[in-house]
Each structure stands twice: as C-alpha cells, then as structure tokens.
Enzyme design. Sequence first.
Site, PDB file in Angstrom:
ATOM      1  N   CYS A  77       0.867  -1.174   0.000  1.00 19.95           N
ATOM      2  CA  CYS A  77       0.000   0.000   0.000  1.00 19.95           C
ATOM      3  C   CYS A  77       0.907   1.229   0.000  1.00 19.95           C
ATOM      4  CB  CYS A  77      -0.858  -0.036   1.264  1.00 19.95           C
ATOM      5  SG  CYS A  77      -1.932   1.384   1.488  1.00 19.95           S
ATOM      6  N   CYS A 193      -0.970   3.554  -6.606  1.00 24.61           N
ATOM      7  CA  CYS A 193      -1.844   3.011  -5.558  1.00 24.61           C
ATOM      8  C   CYS A 193      -2.092   1.567  -5.974  1.00 24.61           C
ATOM      9  CB  CYS A 193      -3.151   3.799  -5.521  1.00 24.61           C
ATOM     10  SG  CYS A 193      -4.445   2.999  -4.545  1.00 24.61           S
TER      11      CYS A 193
HETATM   12  N1  DGL Z   1      -4.036   0.656  -1.859  1.00 23.58           N
HETATM   13  C1  DGL Z   1      -3.611   1.841  -1.271  1.00 23.58           C
HETATM   14  C2  DGL Z   1      -2.372   2.446  -1.901  1.00 23.58           C
HETATM   15  O1  DGL Z   1      -1.584   1.762  -2.493  1.00 23.58           O
HETATM   16  C3  DGL Z   1      -4.553   2.846  -0.687  1.00 23.58           C
HETATM   17  C4  DGL Z   1      -5.989   2.873  -0.989  1.00 23.58           C
HETATM   18  C5  DGL Z   1      -6.773   3.610   0.073  1.00 23.58           C
HETATM   19  O2  DGL Z   1      -7.152   2.951   1.029  1.00 23.58           O
HETATM   20  O3  DGL Z   1      -6.988   4.835  -0.052  1.00 23.58           O
HETATM   21  O4  DGL Z   1      -2.129   3.613  -1.802  1.00 23.58           O
END
Ligand code: DGL
Length: 265
Positions: A77, A193
């Site tokens: 993430c 993301c």
């Molecule tokens: N999957 C996450 C990232 O790589 C974040 C998504 C979220 O919860 O806003 O930034």
Amino acid sequence: MEDYKAENPIAVFDSGVGGISVLREIHRLLPGEDCLFFGDSKNAPYGEKSTDKVLELTSSCVDYFLEKKAKAVVLACNTATSAAAKKLREKYQDLIIIGLEPAVKPAVLWDYKKGGVPARILVMATELTLREKKFLNLASRCRDKAEIISLPAPGLVRLVESGKSGSEEMAEYLEEILAPYKENPVDSVVLGCTHFPFARADIKRILGDVPFFDGAEGAARQLKRRLKEENLLDLSGKKGTITFENSSESGVQLALSKELFSAEI
Ligand code: DGL
C-alpha cells in the site's frame, strides 16, 4: 530480538483489496513461500485519512503480523508506506519491512523517443501519498527530466474496493478525471496506488496504449533480495499457501480478494 524462521509466513498488508496486485507478484516470484494477506477494508480508504490515523492503523496490523510469527511484512500500500514505513522500521529494526512507492523512477528512465523533449508522466495515487514528503521529494528529484503530473483518484479506490472494475460507473468516473489528458495527452501513467492495476484496462481504454508503471514487481524483487540476505528464503521445495483475511465483517472484500488474486488484469 525476534527469532525469524524461513518456514514462517510473509505478511502482505493493504488498506483493502488493492494489495492483491502485489501479492500476485510475490507469489509468482516466490511460489514456495506461505503468505498471509490482510486487507483492512473496514477502515478503507486510507488515502483520505490523516497521516497519524494511517500510522496507527498500519502499526496495529504489524503487531498482529508479529503475533502470527511473520518473517517479513510487505506494506502493499503506497499510502501506508508513506505514512508509516519509516517509523515502523525505526521501531522494528530487525524485521524485514518492504514498502511500495509510486514507480516514478522507471517511468522517468523509459525511452519515450521524444528526442530530448521531457515526457509528461501522469502519477495516479491517493491524496495522502501525493501530499506526503516521500512523494514530493521523489517528484522534485525527477522534475528536471520529466513533467510529473499528480492526480489523486479517491473514487477509483472506492470503485475497485467494491468490485466495480470494468463497470459503467468506473468508466464514467475515469472519463471525468482523465478528460484533461485526452485533450493534452500524457506519455505514460504511474499507478501509484495498489488498487489501480485493477483499473488498468479501464484507464487504457481512455488514455490509449501508453506505458503503465506500478511498484508491485519491484517490491516482490526487493522482498526476495532481503529474505536471501537474511537467510530467510524457504528453500524446502514445498508449494506455498496463501491465506486471505479481511477486517470487514461483510465477507464481500474477502471473496473479492480471492477473485482478484486469479483475475486477468
Ligand atoms: N491501496 C492503497 C495504496 O496503495 C490505498 C488505498 C486507500 O485505502 O486509499 O495507496
């Protein structure tokens, strides 16, 4: 000092289902490793929260992984990495912690064949990732070589999180936020993301066949390198297992995680 063992699992963490895009690469590169994937969908999206809140949520998940005897933690993430990786590495100095960052460097190094004219690189990520120092420093180091355009896409996290990749609703959302880049095209797209690789086909339909970059493969390679350095690679020759967990009680994101793990993207 914790006693990490090669047979222990690798914990892969995300605010929700996005980290599955990283888990897939880890499993492809390290098929003999057991992985525990934990998505915190109950608290998603992280990208719209304060940095302190994301740090708190991420830290408590890492504590849980240590209870589960994880030998390494992958913050799959970008948002959690921006908010928490540095502090967690200070706190758990002997734990392997791999983070994700928007793949701006490979996008800048790409040969666009523009004869010296700087490339226009669109970086799609969460609001938190784009406002944090980690990304601002990365972008400013690249600014003399390329034009870096930041685009927060909070709606896209929500759409992927609710299983709406490929839907009419996703197409409409993307048409709206990507309209300026249809008029004034970009040379590449960085999916900053981990939810966004599940929208790659939808973005491609609007922006055309430009190169896409994400950090999943690089993170998997970095994980392998670190495990090898610490003699923690599982060399037993067995087939690795994948365990999926999710904080949401509905069961929807747990089912979606399994679906996305084997989906074509
Ligand atoms: N999957 C996450 C990232 O790589 C974040 C998504 C979220 O919860 O806003 O930034």
